[in-house]
Enzyme design. Structure first.
Site, short mmCIF file in Angstrom:
data_model
loop_
_atom_site.label_atom_id
_atom_site.label_comp_id
_atom_site.label_asym_id
_atom_site.label_seq_id
_atom_site.Cartn_x
_atom_site.Cartn_y
_atom_site.Cartn_z
N PRO A 375 0.81 -1.21 0.00
CA PRO A 375 0.00 0.00 0.00
C PRO A 375 0.85 1.27 0.00
O PRO A 375 2.06 1.20 0.24
CB PRO A 375 -0.83 -0.12 1.28
CG PRO A 375 -0.23 -1.19 2.07
CD PRO A 375 0.64 -2.01 1.21
N LYS A 380 8.26 2.11 -0.21
CA LYS A 380 8.77 1.53 -1.47
C LYS A 380 9.76 2.50 -2.13
O LYS A 380 10.87 2.11 -2.49
CB LYS A 380 7.60 1.24 -2.42
CG LYS A 380 6.60 0.24 -1.85
CD LYS A 380 5.52 -0.10 -2.82
CE LYS A 380 4.58 1.04 -3.13
NZ LYS A 380 3.78 1.50 -2.00
N SER A 697 -12.77 -12.93 -1.85
CA SER A 697 -12.74 -13.15 -0.41
C SER A 697 -13.95 -12.61 0.34
O SER A 697 -14.06 -12.79 1.55
CB SER A 697 -11.45 -12.58 0.18
OG SER A 697 -11.48 -11.18 0.10
N LYS A 740 -5.44 -7.10 6.10
CA LYS A 740 -6.83 -7.11 6.57
C LYS A 740 -6.91 -6.94 8.08
O LYS A 740 -7.75 -6.21 8.61
CB LYS A 740 -7.52 -8.41 6.14
CG LYS A 740 -7.83 -8.41 4.65
CD LYS A 740 -8.42 -9.72 4.20
CE LYS A 740 -8.81 -9.63 2.73
NZ LYS A 740 -9.15 -10.93 2.17
P1 ADP Z 1 5.66 4.48 -1.01
O1 ADP Z 1 6.64 4.73 -2.05
O2 ADP Z 1 5.53 3.05 -0.63
O3 ADP Z 1 4.34 5.09 -1.24
P2 ADP Z 1 7.34 6.16 0.57
O4 ADP Z 1 8.63 5.57 0.24
O5 ADP Z 1 6.97 7.43 -0.09
O6 ADP Z 1 6.21 5.13 0.32
O7 ADP Z 1 7.25 6.36 2.12
C1 ADP Z 1 6.56 7.37 2.78
C2 ADP Z 1 7.39 7.91 3.91
O8 ADP Z 1 7.51 6.96 4.92
C3 ADP Z 1 8.79 8.23 3.49
O9 ADP Z 1 9.16 9.43 4.08
C4 ADP Z 1 9.60 7.09 4.07
O10 ADP Z 1 10.90 7.49 4.37
C5 ADP Z 1 8.85 6.72 5.28
N1 ADP Z 1 9.02 5.30 5.61
C6 ADP Z 1 8.31 4.28 5.11
N2 ADP Z 1 8.70 3.12 5.64
C7 ADP Z 1 9.69 3.40 6.53
C8 ADP Z 1 10.50 2.61 7.39
N3 ADP Z 1 10.38 1.29 7.46
N4 ADP Z 1 11.42 3.24 8.12
C9 ADP Z 1 11.54 4.58 8.05
N5 ADP Z 1 10.80 5.37 7.28
C10 ADP Z 1 9.88 4.80 6.51
#
Ligand code: ADP
Length: 803
Positions: A375, A380, A697, A740
């Protein structure tokens, strides 16, 4: 001796004409490169001592001397009698001039032909006895002789004309000579003949014969002269052609300058040449670039076509054909880098480190296409960035969401107006290296239509087996993408085109629990936002309670995006206060949070409905993570039709039909009358109709809702269900249990009915999820109903219209 002027000379000659008394013995002067004819007046340069003495002797007497030509031009010593012709000309020395170098310049005039009869050696020069050869005068000038004379005159004039040697009235001089012999001698002495030829003429006594021979020489000479003239004029034409070309070229330059086609253009061309060299393209691209550059050089700089070529060339020279960054393959450092940016995600970090290790051991390894699925806001993108940082590569990210046109990936052909390369090459140009970490977002949201299938073009770009020769329509030449590390991202994997899905390794990133969110916020998000907004930990602190409240009441998400946004909002507000002059430590607590973020947006219990007949609580796994989903069913009078609404996908509709069939097939065990459905239409609705929903589901939820409507027994609102249903009532396993469960927690639901076969997945859930949620596993629908369906019929709570 002073030189006499011309008039004196002429009178002297006329005098000689009368009667000359020639001495018996004459000094001999051997001449080298000339045959002297009678009546010829010419200067002679005398240098050989033997000759000087002969001249001196002649001058000392009455000036007569016999001039005989040497057979050979160059003799080492003084000539012997055998070296000389025997017939020569008696001449008179008219003047002599001693030159400073010891030579003598003598002006002589030929008088008569003579034949040497005897050599009389006298000291250092020859004296000879000679006999004058008298020529018979031609008394009767016949027509052939006259014709011959005319021909000789004509030819002579022509030659003179061609040679452009003399000026003056030549023809009148020639005309004035009436004697054939004299005409022959005059012409012969002026023609540049070979010595032997001249000598043979001299020896010919018969004047008419001599004239004939002269005529022959003249025609040959004329031919030669005209040939020479032609050659010369050809040369002149050639020269003038070169001059003309030069002139025209100058004119073209001037015209080009007028047209603005000036030095700027040649400067541009040279600039492109250096750029092409610098770009170090492969030979195919280099050739194409040079070809286009040549075309450009022939065009007007303002023409539409030349601007098209310019754009193309710019692309060619700016693409990173041979620019790459050096990989950092230090595993320890990479691990530190990954840990510094992300909390948790152990499995994923290990997987990435494995990838880097393989690259270290085998730099040629093709590797796999990675796909991060999960999500929004679960990290990512930031993981991709961390990988690029760990490996020392550049990072580039493009979104593929909504792309339906193949040309977006592979570019438009150049025949289109405004054509450009596809997004892959655009990205590479932007980051200016050919080995970046290249993230392609929303791979699950590309589609295909009449404009071609972007996924197949994408496959060509991504597949390590074939991407070393990726061909973009715009460039029309291949580009090597094999050094690029591609990472795809998707929210759900169901909609990824299967050809792509098969070739990639999916790494699932799931949503975070409240506790994880709290840790990440404390360790990463808050410190980052504090520095980004120009604050320090001394100016802002957010209490744990406040943080939890933000997570629970201000956000409702699987990831961290909104949480980060809310933290940013707080930081911004405090930054303003500090900028306005307030100096203190701002402490954010549960109680003052609303001053910064306004009223809360969500309540854990807010979305929950009351227990009702026909209203079932389910769980869905959507693009934004897990969510609670409600299914309503209603029975209305009709003919037994089934109405399904709420933007349900095909699979979900099928599972609704299966639920209906199951219900109808089990009327008896469900305690429903046999003909109950005969005059009723069934309407199944899943609210929040704008959001597309799909998947199998929700089968047991729909069946439960329908059975509740038919029996009039309400369903327990606090229990959420998930599971696929078969026609026989068996409950089949589902995916996305963690998502979920997290969704249920966010909605404040603590009991979940899951299929028996999903029991094993519970072990993998975070401990606090397991602690907070009660999972009840069921094998079939009966078991589920026994838990969720309330025992008593409740007429007041009934929402259905059954009769
Ligand atoms: P996505 O690309 O999955 O939508 P992002 O990479 O943009 O998500 O993440 C959103 C924010 O959350 C970013 O600032 C990211 O650094 C932070 N973040 C997400 N997961 C972690 C984690 N495991 N540890 C530290 N920061 C995280």
């Amino acid at each position: 001796m002073a030189e006499a002027d011309n008039d004196d000379l002429i009178s002297l000659l006329e005098e000689e004409e009368k009667d000359i008394d020639l001495p018996n013995l004459l000094p001999l002067l051997a001449v080298r490169d000339v045959v002297v004819f009678p009546d010829m007046l010419l200067p002679l340069f005398v240098g050989r001592s033997i000759s000087i003495r002969a001249v001196d002797e002649a001058v000392a007497k009455d000036g007569f001397i016999l001039l005989v030509t040497q057979k050979k031009q160059h003799l080492k010593e003084g000539p012997q009698p055998d070296d000389l012709y025997t017939i020569g000309t008696i001449a008179r020395i008219l003047r002599i001039l001693k030159l400073p170098d010891g030579r003598i310049k003598a002006l002589i005039q030929g008088i008569a032909k003579a034949k040497i009869i005897k050599y009389v050696r006298k000291r250092s020069f020859y004296r000879v006895k000679s006999e004058v050869i008298f020529e018979k005068p031609v008394k009767n000038i016949t027509i052939p002789i006259e014709a011959l004379m005319r021909s000789v005159r004509k030819h002579s004039e022509k030659i003179i004309e061609l040679k452009d040697e003399f000026s003056g009235d030549i023809s009148s001089i020639l005309e004035s000579i009436e004697s054939p012999g004299k005409l022959a001698d005059l012409v012969a002495s002026n023609l540049k003949l070979k010595i032997e030829e001249s000598q043979s003429l001299l020896e010919l006594v018969d004047p008419v014969k001599r004239l004939k021979k002269i005529n022959k020489f003249l025609s040959r000479e004329l031919e030669l002269s005209s040939m020479q003239a032609k050659i010369q004029s050809d040369v002149r034409v050639e020269i003038s052609k070169n001059q003309r070309d030069y002139f025209l070229r100058e004119q073209v330059r001037a015209i080009n300058k007028e047209l603005g086609d000036s030095d700027d253009k040649s400067k541009e061309i040279t600039e492109y040449k250096t750029k092409i060299k610098k770009a170090k393209m492969p030979s195919e691209a280099g050739k194409a670039a040079k070809k286009e550059l040549k075309r450009l050089s022939l065009m007007h700089p303002d023409s539409a076509e030349s601007s098209v070529i310019r754009t193309y060339l710019d692309w060619l020279v700016e693409l990173p054909w041979s620019k790459s960054t050096k990989d950092n393959l230090d595993i320890k450092k990479a691990k530190e880098e990954l840990n510094a940016a992300h909390h948790g995600l152990k499995k994923i970090k290990n997987r990435i480190l494995e990838n880097i290790s393989v690259k270290k051991l085998n730099p040629q390894s093709k590797g796999q296409i990675l796909c991060f699925a999960g999500p929004p806001g679960v990290g990512k993108t930031s993981l991709g960035q961390a990988i690029s940082k760990a490996m020392g590569r550049k990072f580039i990210r493009i979104s593929l969401g909504g792309i339906r046109d193949e040309a977006e990936i592979r570019g438009h052909r150049r025949t289109y107006i405004g054509a450009l390369p596809g997004r892959i090459l655009q990205g590479l140009k932007q980051c200016n290296t050919n080995n970046p970490v290249f993230m392609l977002d929303e791979i699950d949201k590309i589609g295909a239509d009449f404009r071609g299938d972007p996924s197949s073009a994408l496959l060509e770009a991504l597949d390590p087996e074939q991407n070393s020769e990726f061909s973009d329509h715009y460039l029309n030449i291949t580009f090597d993408l094999s050094k690029v590390m591609f990472i795809l991202t998707a929210n759900i994997t169901d909609t990824i085109p299967s050809a792509l899905f098969d070739r990639m390794e999916v790494i699932n990133l799931t949503g975070y629990t409240e506790e994880e969110k709290q840790i990440i916020a404390e360790k990463f998000l808050i410190p980052r936002q504090i520095t980004e907004n120009g604050l320090t930990p001394k100016t802002l602190s957010i209490s744990n309670g406040a943080l939890l409240k933000i997570i629970q009441e201000y956000t409702m998400e699987a990831g961290l995006r909104n949480l980060e946004r809310e933290i940013k909002k707080i930081c911004r507000k405090i930054a303003r206060k500090i900028a306005e002059g307030e100096k203190k430590l701002f402490q954010i607590t549960q109680n003052n949070l609303h001053q910064y973020l306004g009223l809360h947006k969500y309540y854990p219990e807010m979305d929950k409905e009351e227990s009702q007949v026909g209203l079932a609580t389910g769980l869905a796994w959507t693009q934004v993570g897990g969510e609670v989903l409600y299914v309503e069913s209603s029975l209305i009078s009709g003919k037994g039709d089934l109405i399904i609404t709420g933007q349900l996908g095909d699979v979900m509709q099928e599972s609704a039909r299966a639920a209906v069939s199951y219900t109808k097939a089990n009327l008896q065990s469900l305690d429903i009358e046999k003909d109950f459905f005969e005059n009723l239409d069934i309407h199944i609705h899943v609210p929040a109709g704008a959001i597309p929903k799909d998947g199998p589901s929700a089968g047991i939820v729909m069946a439960a809702s329908l059975i509740s409507s038919a029996t009039g027994k309400p369903l327990n609102k606090d229990i959420a269900m998930t599971g696929e249903i078969t026609l026989r009532g068996r409950v089949l396993p589902i995916g996305g249990l963690k998502e979920k469960a997290l969704g249920a927690l966010r909605a404040g639901i603590n009991t979940i009915i899951i299929p028996e076969k999903n029991k094993k997945d519970i072990a993998e859930l975070p401990a606090n999820v397991k602690r907070k949620i009660k999972f009840i596993s069921v094998k079939n629908m009966d078991e589920a109903l026994s838990i969720v369906l309330e025992k008593e019929k409740n007429e007041t709570k009934k929402t259905s219209n059954n009769k």
